[in-house]
Motif scaffolding. Sequence first.
Motif, PDB file in Angstrom:
ATOM      1  N   MET A   1      65.792 107.890  87.298  1.00 19.65           N
ATOM      2  CA  MET A   1      64.915 106.728  87.501  1.00 19.65           C
ATOM      3  C   MET A   1      65.786 105.461  87.609  1.00 19.65           C
ATOM      4  O   MET A   1      66.678 105.268  86.802  1.00 19.65           O
ATOM      5  CB  MET A   1      63.928 106.607  86.329  1.00 19.65           C
ATOM      6  CG  MET A   1      62.841 105.576  86.554  1.00 19.65           C
ATOM      7  SD  MET A   1      61.578 105.574  85.247  1.00 19.65           S
ATOM      8  CE  MET A   1      60.677 107.059  85.646  1.00 19.65           C
ATOM      9  N   PRO A   2      65.524 104.607  88.633  1.00 18.56           N
ATOM     10  CA  PRO A   2      66.367 103.420  88.798  1.00 18.56           C
ATOM     11  C   PRO A   2      66.122 102.389  87.693  1.00 18.56           C
ATOM     12  O   PRO A   2      65.085 102.395  87.030  1.00 18.56           O
ATOM     13  CB  PRO A   2      65.924 102.862  90.156  1.00 18.56           C
ATOM     14  CG  PRO A   2      64.523 103.363  90.336  1.00 18.56           C
ATOM     15  CD  PRO A   2      64.482 104.704  89.660  1.00 18.56           C
ATOM     16  N   GLY A   7      68.010  96.046  83.113  1.00 17.32           N
ATOM     17  CA  GLY A   7      68.138  97.349  82.466  1.00 17.32           C
ATOM     18  C   GLY A   7      66.819  98.067  82.283  1.00 17.32           C
ATOM     19  O   GLY A   7      66.761  99.114  81.642  1.00 17.32           O
ATOM     20  N   ARG A   8      65.730  97.530  82.866  1.00 19.91           N
ATOM     21  CA  ARG A   8      64.420  98.179  82.727  1.00 19.91           C
ATOM     22  C   ARG A   8      64.304  99.346  83.706  1.00 19.91           C
ATOM     23  O   ARG A   8      64.612  99.197  84.891  1.00 19.91           O
ATOM     24  CB  ARG A   8      63.289  97.170  83.010  1.00 19.91           C
ATOM     25  CG  ARG A   8      63.208  96.033  82.029  1.00 19.91           C
ATOM     26  CD  ARG A   8      62.103  95.054  82.439  1.00 19.91           C
ATOM     27  NE  ARG A   8      62.403  94.407  83.715  1.00 19.91           N
ATOM     28  CZ  ARG A   8      61.568  93.584  84.351  1.00 19.91           C
ATOM     29  NH1 ARG A   8      60.372  93.330  83.840  1.00 19.91           N
ATOM     30  NH2 ARG A   8      61.910  93.021  85.495  1.00 19.91           N
ATOM     31  N   GLU A   9      63.850 100.481  83.229  1.00 19.50           N
ATOM     32  CA  GLU A   9      63.606 101.612  84.115  1.00 19.50           C
ATOM     33  C   GLU A   9      62.258 101.432  84.805  1.00 19.50           C
ATOM     34  O   GLU A   9      61.305 100.936  84.217  1.00 19.50           O
ATOM     35  CB  GLU A   9      63.608 102.918  83.328  1.00 19.50           C
ATOM     36  CG  GLU A   9      64.974 103.336  82.823  1.00 19.50           C
ATOM     37  CD  GLU A   9      64.950 104.738  82.235  1.00 19.50           C
ATOM     38  OE1 GLU A   9      63.842 105.259  82.006  1.00 19.50           O
ATOM     39  OE2 GLU A   9      66.037 105.288  82.017  1.00 19.50           O
ATOM     40  N   GLU A 225      62.941  86.854  78.347  1.00 20.41           N
ATOM     41  CA  GLU A 225      62.486  86.585  76.972  1.00 20.41           C
ATOM     42  C   GLU A 225      61.187  85.784  76.965  1.00 20.41           C
ATOM     43  O   GLU A 225      60.344  85.948  76.080  1.00 20.41           O
ATOM     44  CB  GLU A 225      63.573  85.826  76.203  1.00 20.41           C
ATOM     45  CG  GLU A 225      64.768  86.692  75.816  1.00 20.41           C
ATOM     46  CD  GLU A 225      65.957  85.877  75.340  1.00 20.41           C
ATOM     47  OE1 GLU A 225      65.807  84.640  75.177  1.00 20.41           O
ATOM     48  OE2 GLU A 225      67.038  86.457  75.140  1.00 20.41           O
ATOM     49  N   ALA A 226      61.017  84.922  77.975  1.00 21.80           N
ATOM     50  CA  ALA A 226      59.806  84.089  78.057  1.00 21.80           C
ATOM     51  C   ALA A 226      58.631  84.836  78.676  1.00 21.80           C
ATOM     52  O   ALA A 226      57.478  84.634  78.272  1.00 21.80           O
ATOM     53  CB  ALA A 226      60.103  82.816  78.852  1.00 21.80           C
ATOM     54  N   PHE A 227      58.897  85.709  79.660  1.00 15.63           N
ATOM     55  CA  PHE A 227      57.799  86.292  80.443  1.00 15.63           C
ATOM     56  C   PHE A 227      57.712  87.818  80.368  1.00 15.63           C
ATOM     57  O   PHE A 227      56.748  88.396  80.878  1.00 15.63           O
ATOM     58  CB  PHE A 227      57.926  85.860  81.915  1.00 15.63           C
ATOM     59  CG  PHE A 227      57.696  84.392  82.119  1.00 15.63           C
ATOM     60  CD1 PHE A 227      56.416  83.869  82.175  1.00 15.63           C
ATOM     61  CD2 PHE A 227      58.765  83.520  82.231  1.00 15.63           C
ATOM     62  CE1 PHE A 227      56.198  82.515  82.355  1.00 15.63           C
ATOM     63  CE2 PHE A 227      58.562  82.160  82.412  1.00 15.63           C
ATOM     64  CZ  PHE A 227      57.277  81.656  82.467  1.00 15.63           C
ATOM     65  N   HIS A 228      58.694  88.472  79.791  1.00 15.39           N
ATOM     66  CA  HIS A 228      58.687  89.919  79.585  1.00 15.39           C
ATOM     67  C   HIS A 228      58.365  90.675  80.874  1.00 15.39           C
ATOM     68  O   HIS A 228      59.016  90.473  81.876  1.00 15.39           O
ATOM     69  CB  HIS A 228      57.730  90.278  78.443  1.00 15.39           C
ATOM     70  CG  HIS A 228      58.072  89.569  77.163  1.00 15.39           C
ATOM     71  ND1 HIS A 228      59.197  89.869  76.425  1.00 15.39           N
ATOM     72  CD2 HIS A 228      57.458  88.537  76.503  1.00 15.39           C
ATOM     73  CE1 HIS A 228      59.268  89.078  75.368  1.00 15.39           C
ATOM     74  NE2 HIS A 228      58.231  88.265  75.391  1.00 15.39           N
TER      75      HIS A 228
END
Length: 279
Positions: A1-2, A7-9, A225-228
Amino acid sequence: MPTDMLGREYATFPVPKALLQHGPAKVIAMCNQKGGVGKTTSSINIAGALAQYGRKVLIVDFDPQGAATVGLGINANAVENTVYTALFNPRMDVHEVIQHTKYDNLDVMPANIDLSAAEVQLVTEVAREQVLASVLRQIKNEYDVIIIDCQPSLGLLTVNALTAADGVIIPVAAEFFALRGVALLMQSIEKVQMRINPSLEVYGVLVTMFTRTLHSDEVLQRIYEAFHDKVFHSVISRSIKLPDANVAAAPITYYAPNHKTAREYREVARELVAKGIVA
């Protein structure tokens, strides 16, 4: 999975299937009161990518500078009617304002310097925050997406755009100063949600002008960090091809379809469809 730059999959967003019928449109305000963060460039290129995926798209140029109009090859000073005309002539057929571009499925409602007078004139209008919404209501069923390219301010024109919109995309340049104004914009969005348009959503934050530097990485992290999860997976790189495409009056997805930035904008378009924001 990219994985994305944070770093979010995520699952790869597929190429969307063609639509069998068009409308009603999802209205998206491309909004940030700071100038130079890529609002117009993103409006044109997301619209171009969606048009290539078979969506009928209208860009509403809501900036007196008329950059989106020029960026799609329309001479706004040579056209008889603009978005300004439509705002203050309620009996006007909006189809007389819309200009077809040379690109399939992509139209524009042009603007020029006349629109700069609208801010003052709207003050005396009945339901002044809802004038643009009443204009777009006439054509909403003819398009799949309507993108409003807002001017860099939080005045009455921007409030009109937020009132007419289903949701907002906030382009933020990967620079420290670009972060400072976003809190003010969020306050304005919340006020519109509470007082005028309770269904207004923030569809996402689009990071633009990204370069592989420590500074850009740090800004990207602070935006997250502000908008996730509101931060789009695709980040738009800084590129000399974008100004070239603007000069050529073409979305980069047409001008240089294999360029990295064209792929990034197509990824944003696919993400919008995959998340159900756009049909």
